[in-house]
Scaffold this active site. Sequence first.
Site, PDB file in Angstrom:
ATOM      1  CG  ASP A  16       9.160  -1.753  16.342  1.00 49.75           C
ATOM      2  OD1 ASP A  16       8.394  -1.390  17.247  1.00 49.75           O
ATOM      3  OD2 ASP A  16      10.257  -2.275  16.563  1.00 49.75           O
ATOM      4  CG  HIS A 215      14.307  -5.913  16.764  1.00 51.11           C
ATOM      5  ND1 HIS A 215      13.309  -5.730  15.835  1.00 51.11           N
ATOM      6  CD2 HIS A 215      14.140  -4.934  17.679  1.00 51.11           C
ATOM      7  CE1 HIS A 215      12.577  -4.683  16.181  1.00 51.11           C
ATOM      8  NE2 HIS A 215      13.064  -4.189  17.310  1.00 51.11           N
ATOM      9  CB  CYS A 248       8.747  -1.070  23.592  1.00 51.86           C
ATOM     10  SG  CYS A 248       7.643  -2.376  24.178  1.00 51.86           S
TER      11      CYS A 248
END
Length: 311
Positions: A16, A215, A248
């Site tokens: 990530d 998260h 993201c």
Amino acid sequence: MNLPSRVQLVDVGPRDGLQNEKQAVPASVKVELVQRLQAAGLKEIEVTSFVSPKWVPQMADNAEVMRGLRRHLRAPRDVRYAVLVPNMKGLEAALAAPREAWPDEVVVFGSASEAFSQKNINCSIAESIERFAPVVALALEQGLAVRGAMSCTVGCPYEGEVAPERVGALARLMKGIGVQRVDVADTLGVGTPLKVRRAIEATLVHYGIDDISGHFHDTYGQALSNTYAALEMGVWNFQSSVAGLGGCPYAKGATGNVATEDVVYLLNGMGIETGIDLDALIDAGVYISAVLGREPVSRVSKALRTRKSPA
């Protein structure tokens, strides 16, 4: 309060954290980062994703990374490696390697926001669950653990605030296809402790506290506060990213995951055991940050390094 005595952290930095980096990071560097993290005491690490290189070029070396992390190279051997798989093709690619290069856990992902689901994976929430059902079934059949990442549990870049009921609905769907544990993810970093508590409460209807992880992104500086709020509820599994790497691609403005170093410092100060060597962890963050040509985001890393530097 129901504070846990021990917390297990999942470092998602190698996957990530690095997935949005524009510069190519060699597989050897990713393997070295994972090795440094496990040497620091991390027992769960999200190492790569088996996605199309067209969409995530940084993860095109997934098979090479997994070969570099062969089971017999693990130190210690009880480290769990997780990989993200978006569909059956991704899982089949992960299983195409020799058994010793298989992951221990696969991660499927769904959104509590319909708009985000469409933007992120080009399908509705219901369609995403239908797509993941055979993936989960095959993974479990092959002896792999399955985790479900639930994104946008408190806010969406397209729809705004996300109601807890929608988080609960997604958790119910995940449970229905056999997903063993889920992440309550604040993908945008817009969450506050009250919103996070409500999202976790909605998830607890379908999953026990031992099968829920937090998260949190730190866009508005709330990640540690949200972590504390989850700790008060008894959550003992959290995801974070070494050096605060990440973001993201479908959530404009979202900054990185909360830095693992900062979470460990918080937990140490609360007397909560993690099994992680903070100095070794900081060194791992400095290593990958140097490769990327920047300073670690972690406030703790900066403060402790400054204190140790000669005047």
